[in-house]
Design a protein around this motif. Structure first.
Motif, PDB file in Angstrom:
ATOM      1  N   TYR A 391      45.504 -45.537  72.921  1.00  0.00           N
ATOM      2  CA  TYR A 391      46.490 -44.490  73.163  1.00  0.00           C
ATOM      3  C   TYR A 391      46.830 -44.469  74.646  1.00  0.00           C
ATOM      4  CZ  TYR A 391      48.664 -40.693  70.498  1.00  0.00           C
ATOM      5  OH  TYR A 391      49.550 -39.919  69.776  1.00  0.00           O
ATOM      6  N   SER A 392      48.105 -44.469  74.939  1.00  0.00           N
ATOM      7  CA  SER A 392      48.546 -44.476  76.335  1.00  0.00           C
ATOM      8  C   SER A 392      48.521 -43.052  76.907  1.00  0.00           C
ATOM      9  CB  SER A 392      49.965 -45.035  76.427  1.00  0.00           C
ATOM     10  OG  SER A 392      50.875 -44.156  75.792  1.00  0.00           O
ATOM     11  N   LYS A 393      48.551 -42.968  78.245  1.00  0.00           N
ATOM     12  CA  LYS A 393      48.624 -41.663  78.910  1.00  0.00           C
ATOM     13  C   LYS A 393      49.888 -40.923  78.483  1.00  0.00           C
ATOM     14  CE  LYS A 393      48.947 -39.606  83.556  1.00  0.00           C
ATOM     15  NZ  LYS A 393      48.896 -39.893  85.003  1.00  0.00           N
ATOM     16  N   GLU A 394      50.986 -41.622  78.404  1.00  0.00           N
ATOM     17  CA  GLU A 394      52.251 -40.995  78.011  1.00  0.00           C
ATOM     18  C   GLU A 394      52.146 -40.383  76.622  1.00  0.00           C
ATOM     19  OE1 GLU A 394      56.828 -42.318  76.862  1.00  0.00           O
ATOM     20  OE2 GLU A 394      55.542 -43.691  78.005  1.00  0.00           O
ATOM     21  N   ALA A 395      51.513 -41.113  75.699  1.00  0.00           N
ATOM     22  CA  ALA A 395      51.385 -40.619  74.330  1.00  0.00           C
ATOM     23  C   ALA A 395      50.501 -39.381  74.278  1.00  0.00           C
ATOM     24  CB  ALA A 395      50.825 -41.714  73.432  1.00  0.00           C
ATOM     25  N   LEU A 396      49.410 -39.383  75.044  1.00  0.00           N
ATOM     26  CA  LEU A 396      48.511 -38.236  75.029  1.00  0.00           C
ATOM     27  C   LEU A 396      49.191 -37.000  75.619  1.00  0.00           C
ATOM     28  CD1 LEU A 396      45.632 -37.426  74.198  1.00  0.00           C
ATOM     29  CD2 LEU A 396      44.969 -37.741  76.583  1.00  0.00           C
ATOM     30  N   LEU A 397      49.916 -37.189  76.708  1.00  0.00           N
ATOM     31  CA  LEU A 397      50.618 -36.046  77.305  1.00  0.00           C
ATOM     32  C   LEU A 397      51.685 -35.494  76.348  1.00  0.00           C
ATOM     33  CD1 LEU A 397      51.053 -37.290  80.991  1.00  0.00           C
ATOM     34  CD2 LEU A 397      49.423 -35.588  80.129  1.00  0.00           C
ATOM     35  N   THR A 398      52.308 -36.377  75.600  1.00  0.00           N
ATOM     36  CA  THR A 398      53.355 -35.950  74.670  1.00  0.00           C
ATOM     37  C   THR A 398      52.781 -35.224  73.458  1.00  0.00           C
ATOM     38  OG1 THR A 398      54.767 -37.803  75.327  1.00  0.00           O
ATOM     39  CG2 THR A 398      55.243 -36.764  73.196  1.00  0.00           C
ATOM     40  N   ASN A 399      51.671 -35.716  72.948  1.00  0.00           N
ATOM     41  CA  ASN A 399      51.159 -35.224  71.664  1.00  0.00           C
ATOM     42  C   ASN A 399      49.877 -34.403  71.776  1.00  0.00           C
ATOM     43  OD1 ASN A 399      53.186 -36.648  70.123  1.00  0.00           O
ATOM     44  ND2 ASN A 399      52.065 -38.524  70.607  1.00  0.00           N
ATOM     45  N   GLY A 400      49.360 -34.241  72.976  1.00  0.00           N
ATOM     46  CA  GLY A 400      48.080 -33.564  73.147  1.00  0.00           C
ATOM     47  C   GLY A 400      48.049 -32.161  72.585  1.00  0.00           C
ATOM     48  N   ASN A 401      49.108 -31.380  72.847  1.00  0.00           N
ATOM     49  CA  ASN A 401      49.131 -29.996  72.363  1.00  0.00           C
ATOM     50  C   ASN A 401      49.151 -29.927  70.828  1.00  0.00           C
ATOM     51  OD1 ASN A 401      49.049 -28.542  74.815  1.00  0.00           O
ATOM     52  ND2 ASN A 401      51.202 -29.048  75.190  1.00  0.00           N
ATOM     53  N   HIS A 415      36.661 -30.472  69.757  1.00  0.00           N
ATOM     54  CA  HIS A 415      37.698 -31.491  69.595  1.00  0.00           C
ATOM     55  C   HIS A 415      38.897 -31.160  70.489  1.00  0.00           C
ATOM     56  CE1 HIS A 415      35.363 -32.710  66.135  1.00  0.00           C
ATOM     57  NE2 HIS A 415      36.243 -33.633  65.790  1.00  0.00           N
ATOM     58  N   ALA A 416      39.317 -29.900  70.445  1.00  0.00           N
ATOM     59  CA  ALA A 416      40.484 -29.488  71.224  1.00  0.00           C
ATOM     60  C   ALA A 416      40.234 -29.665  72.720  1.00  0.00           C
ATOM     61  CB  ALA A 416      40.840 -28.036  70.910  1.00  0.00           C
ATOM     62  N   ARG A 417      39.034 -29.296  73.178  1.00  0.00           N
ATOM     63  CA  ARG A 417      38.741 -29.392  74.610  1.00  0.00           C
ATOM     64  C   ARG A 417      38.671 -30.839  75.095  1.00  0.00           C
ATOM     65  NH1 ARG A 417      34.253 -24.527  75.559  1.00  0.00           N
ATOM     66  NH2 ARG A 417      35.630 -22.832  74.878  1.00  0.00           N
ATOM     67  N   ALA A 418      38.269 -31.765  74.193  1.00  0.00           N
ATOM     68  CA  ALA A 418      38.257 -33.180  74.586  1.00  0.00           C
ATOM     69  C   ALA A 418      39.654 -33.657  74.950  1.00  0.00           C
ATOM     70  CB  ALA A 418      37.683 -34.029  73.448  1.00  0.00           C
ATOM     71  N   ILE A 419      40.664 -33.075  74.322  1.00  0.00           N
ATOM     72  CA  ILE A 419      42.047 -33.373  74.674  1.00  0.00           C
ATOM     73  C   ILE A 419      42.477 -32.537  75.880  1.00  0.00           C
ATOM     74  CG2 ILE A 419      44.427 -33.355  73.840  1.00  0.00           C
ATOM     75  CD1 ILE A 419      42.595 -35.400  72.431  1.00  0.00           C
ATOM     76  N   GLN A 420      42.101 -31.277  75.895  1.00  0.00           N
ATOM     77  CA  GLN A 420      42.554 -30.355  76.938  1.00  0.00           C
ATOM     78  C   GLN A 420      42.138 -30.806  78.325  1.00  0.00           C
ATOM     79  OE1 GLN A 420      41.678 -26.260  76.075  1.00  0.00           O
ATOM     80  NE2 GLN A 420      42.180 -25.552  78.124  1.00  0.00           N
ATOM     81  N   VAL A 421      40.896 -31.289  78.478  1.00  0.00           N
ATOM     82  CA  VAL A 421      40.444 -31.694  79.811  1.00  0.00           C
ATOM     83  C   VAL A 421      41.298 -32.843  80.343  1.00  0.00           C
ATOM     84  CG1 VAL A 421      38.074 -30.896  79.490  1.00  0.00           C
ATOM     85  CG2 VAL A 421      38.658 -33.236  78.834  1.00  0.00           C
ATOM     86  N   ARG A 422      41.759 -33.680  79.464  1.00  0.00           N
ATOM     87  CA  ARG A 422      42.607 -34.794  79.896  1.00  0.00           C
ATOM     88  C   ARG A 422      44.000 -34.291  80.283  1.00  0.00           C
ATOM     89  NH1 ARG A 422      38.769 -36.922  76.656  1.00  0.00           N
ATOM     90  NH2 ARG A 422      38.133 -39.095  77.043  1.00  0.00           N
ATOM     91  N   LEU A 423      44.518 -33.348  79.510  1.00  0.00           N
ATOM     92  CA  LEU A 423      45.841 -32.806  79.836  1.00  0.00           C
ATOM     93  C   LEU A 423      45.810 -32.077  81.170  1.00  0.00           C
ATOM     94  CD1 LEU A 423      47.112 -31.394  76.390  1.00  0.00           C
ATOM     95  CD2 LEU A 423      47.465 -33.658  77.397  1.00  0.00           C
TER      96      LEU A 423
END
Length: 428
Positions: A391-401, A415-423
């Protein structure tokens, strides 16, 4: 052979899962081999096969394989070689490739196909020895790329002389060099758990008696299995133009397998029903395995007379037979209406043994109506698939929420926080 109407025939057949005593015996055998290894294996071989072995004698030697060639006819080797070529060519067309798909946002998704590393093939003894089953198990595994294929077979498939030389020659021709003289539930346990003499496998394939079937069910989850096979089955769908001699012969080709084998004719013609019933009785008189075939026909055979072929097709789909022969005037017109059948044989000359031995498709086919949801053994049985996600940085920023929304809906905050810390770190 009994003749009944479609309304009189009971489409239900008891699935054989063994008696409580058989299940208990298999569980004990499996546990002992798991705990005691070679010692239990040798003890059960002496008890059930009446063959005394030491651990060093379990594996068939290269010298024994070569000696077997002196006991078989050159014509058999030629036949096995031709059949193997057909089977290999058919299964080559089933091969899958790994794939990757580059997304516009730079993400890379894909699927990686890998062969299983070690597969165990069970080749039965008992009422008959089946060299053809060696080919049907081994060749799809080889096409899939399995590097280690080990074969087990009872030590007296050839009677007092030991392993049937035709089985050994077929194995050698197929390229199998690791062979053990063990059978029954104890062989399945040895393949699943391993012993000092036998390394465990990833999957066990091949037919066997009820004890072998129950043992495969017992070890499933420790290893994969192909299926829990039941007695052989054939259904012939015929109209008034079929040849009753051919139909009767094909019914008996399966009835001679086992007393519990099922042979059924579904026909829209009363005249055909009467002719086939008489022909079955005539052909039974000279059949070498007459006693077995007679028991099969008496207990699990039937001729079902339908109003028309359309009603016959509905019955076939409910039976979901292992083997289906379509002997009607235009068989290709019927093919598209068949939803449930393991293998379909079209026309007067596509006799079931053509598929059993030579044409190329696999003859290890779902029984007991399981063709409703399962398939013949093929290359897919010997592979495993891994999903791949980059997964690219662009994809994570787009779909993270969106991902966090789904995780929190399920109450999985971690699970949510594993994404949130990256955002939080990457989005600023």
């Amino acid at each position: 052979m009994k003749i009944v109407s479609a309304q009189e025939f009971d489409l239900r057949r008891e699935v054989e899962y063994g008696s409580p005593e058989q299940n208990a015996a298999v569980q004990q055998i499996v546990q002992r081999v798991k705990q005691e290894g070679d010692a239990a294996l040798l003890q059960y071989t002496a008890q059930f096969d009446r063959v005394e072995l030491t651990a060093s004698q379990l594996r068939v030697t290269e010298e024994e394989l070569q000696a077997a060639y002196a006991q078989v006819e050159p014509s058999f080797i030629t036949a096995i070689t031709l059949a193997a070529n057909n089977i290999r060519q058919f299964h080559q067309k089933q091969k899958r490739n790994s794939w990757m798909d580059l997304q516009p946002d730079g993400s890379l998704l894909g699927q990686i196909i890998r062969p299983l590393q070690r597969v165990g093939v069970y080749v039965p003894g008992g009422k008959a020895a089946y060299p053809s089953s060696v080919l049907m198990n081994v060749i799809p595994a080889q096409v899939a790329g399995v590097p280690q294929i080990v074969m087990v077979t009872p030590p007296a498939t050839g009677g007092t002389e030991g392993i049937d030389p035709y089985i050994l020659v077929t194995a050698a021709e197929a390229g199998v060099t690791e062979i053990y003289r063990i059978g029954g539930a104890q062989a399945i346990a040895a393949l699943a758990y391993g012993t000092d003499s036998i390394e465990p496998v990833d999957k066990i394939c091949g037919p066997g008696n009820i004890y072998v079937a129950l043992a495969k069910r017992e070890v499933y989850g420790v290893v994969d299995i192909d299926s829990i096979a039941g007695p052989s089955e054939i259904v012939v769908l015929a109209d008034h133009l079929a040849n009753p001699v051919y139909v009767a012969a094909d019914l008996l080709s399966q009835a001679e397998h086992d007393e519990m084998a099922s042979a059924i004719l579904v026909t829209s013609s009363q005249e055909m029903a009467d002719a086939v019933a008489a022909e079955v009785e005539r052909q039974l008189e000279s059949l070498p395995r007459r006693e077995i075939a007679t028991a099969s026909i008496r207990n699990y055979g039937a001729i079902i007379v339908t109003r028309d072929i359309a009603e016959g097709i509905r019955i076939v789909n409910r039976l979901a037979p292992e083997h289906l022969e379509i002997m009607v005037d235009q068989p290709m017109n019927v093919l598209g209406m068949i939803e449930n059948a393991g293998a379909i044989f079209l026309g007067n000359y596509s006799s079931e043994p053509v598929g059993d031995y030579f044409a190329g498709p696999n003859h290890i086919i779902p029984t007991n109506g399981t063709a409703r949801f399962s398939s013949p053994v093929d290359v897919d049985d010997f592979i495993k698939k891994s999903s791949m996600i980059y997964y690219s940085k662009e994809a994570l920023l787009t779909n993270g929420n969106i991902i966090m929304e789904l995780a929190r809906h399920e109450g999985l905050e971690g699970h949510a926080r594993a994404i949130q810390v990256r955002l939080e770190q990457e989005g600023s």
